[in-house]
Write a protein that holds these residues in place. Structure first.
Motif, PDB file in Angstrom:
ATOM      1  N   LYS A 189       0.845  -1.203   0.000  1.00 21.50           N
ATOM      2  CA  LYS A 189       0.000   0.000   0.000  1.00 21.50           C
ATOM      3  C   LYS A 189       0.881   1.254   0.000  1.00 21.50           C
ATOM      4  CE  LYS A 189      -0.419   0.310   5.042  1.00 21.50           C
ATOM      5  NZ  LYS A 189      -1.318   0.355   6.198  1.00 21.50           N
ATOM      6  N   THR A 190       0.471   2.245  -0.710  1.00 22.87           N
ATOM      7  CA  THR A 190       1.136   3.546  -0.906  1.00 22.87           C
ATOM      8  C   THR A 190       2.408   3.451  -1.749  1.00 22.87           C
ATOM      9  OG1 THR A 190       2.621   3.656   1.037  1.00 22.87           O
ATOM     10  CG2 THR A 190       0.311   4.279   1.379  1.00 22.87           C
TER      11      THR A 190
ATOM     12  N   GLU B  13      -6.796   1.814  -5.050  1.00 21.11           N
ATOM     13  CA  GLU B  13      -5.346   1.870  -5.262  1.00 21.11           C
ATOM     14  C   GLU B  13      -4.849   0.585  -5.913  1.00 21.11           C
ATOM     15  OE1 GLU B  13      -1.135   2.121  -2.779  1.00 21.11           O
ATOM     16  OE2 GLU B  13      -3.015   2.553  -1.732  1.00 21.11           O
TER      17      GLU B  13
ATOM     18  N   ARG C  16       7.107   4.402   4.776  1.00 21.64           N
ATOM     19  CA  ARG C  16       6.010   4.719   3.890  1.00 21.64           C
ATOM     20  C   ARG C  16       6.139   6.140   3.351  1.00 21.64           C
ATOM     21  NH1 ARG C  16       0.860   3.441   7.052  1.00 21.64           N
ATOM     22  NH2 ARG C  16       1.895   1.532   7.700  1.00 21.64           N
TER      23      ARG C  16
END
Length: 220
Positions: A36-37, A61, A219
């Motif tokens: 994620k991200t 996403e 992140r």
């Protein structure tokens, strides 16, 4: 070795060591790289290093990244580990191979309808709010039996439980509780443990660990 390959090798070695201490086969633990991200450029080096299981928090996403990545590497397995809105269940069933965040009646019904419509049957985990935290997703521990019964009535196979222990508290008791709950209900899979505590989770019965920072770095 690339930096991604070195990080992956280190995490896999830590999992193997923890499994050995717990007298478990290391092959029983599935490492999910939490992407994620992170963009496709950051993900590709881990795929090149041999990682195949990846976790995303949001359907939108994942839909923007993974169709192209899977076209390049068809054997990738995609896990939804974030909260899922019932109106996104159809898209999630179509995109993901496993959903770790089933936590309420409306979502069970939405997933059941999506499975019937698409013919797909992703692996399903019920998320338990193991620390009874108001701001966190997951069903209450006391609601778990009823939710399992409802899933069964809807024709859904629940394969395991997932939990995220409270932050900044020793996670071991929460991992032990999730393991006990899974055992009590005859569920074989336990999705628990992240970058800061995955070795403890492995020693307490985790079958799936969700590791992001230790593989990707901080992140963005």
């Amino acid at each position: 070795m690339s930096e991604a390959a070195e990080r992956l090798a280190e995490v896999r070695a830590n999992i193997a060591n923890a499994a050995q201490r717990a007298q478990r086969p290391a092959g029983d633990i599935q490492l999910i790289a939490v992407s994620k991200t992170h963009d496709m450029q950051a993900i590709r080096p881990l795929i090149a290093a041999g990682q195949r299981h990846f976790g995303e928090n949001r359907v939108q996403e994942a839909a923007a990244k993974w169709p192209d990545l899977r076209a390049e590497t068809p054997d990738v397995v995609l896990h939804l580990i974030g909260q899922l809105q019932s109106n996104k269940a159809g898209e999630a069933v179509g995109l993901f191979d496993a959903i770790h965040s089933v936590d309420r009646s409306s979502l069970i019904q939405a997933i059941a309808r999506a499975c019937e419509k698409t013919g797909k049957r992703p692996q399903l985990f019920i998320q338990v709010n193991i620390g009874d935290e108001e701001q966190k997703g997951g069903c209450a521990t006391g609601d778990l039996p009823a939710l399992l019964a409802e899933a069964n009535d809807a024709g859904l196979a629940i394969d395991g439980l997932m939990a995220i222990p409270p932050a900044d508290i020793e996670p071991a008791p929460y991992f032990a509780l999730l393991d006990e709950l899974a055992e009590r209900h005859g569920l074989r899979l336990r999705s628990m443990g992240m970058s800061s505590d995955y070795e403890t989770a492995v020693m307490l019965g985790a079958t799936h660990v969700r590791v992001g920072t230790a593989l990707f770095g901080s992140r963005r």
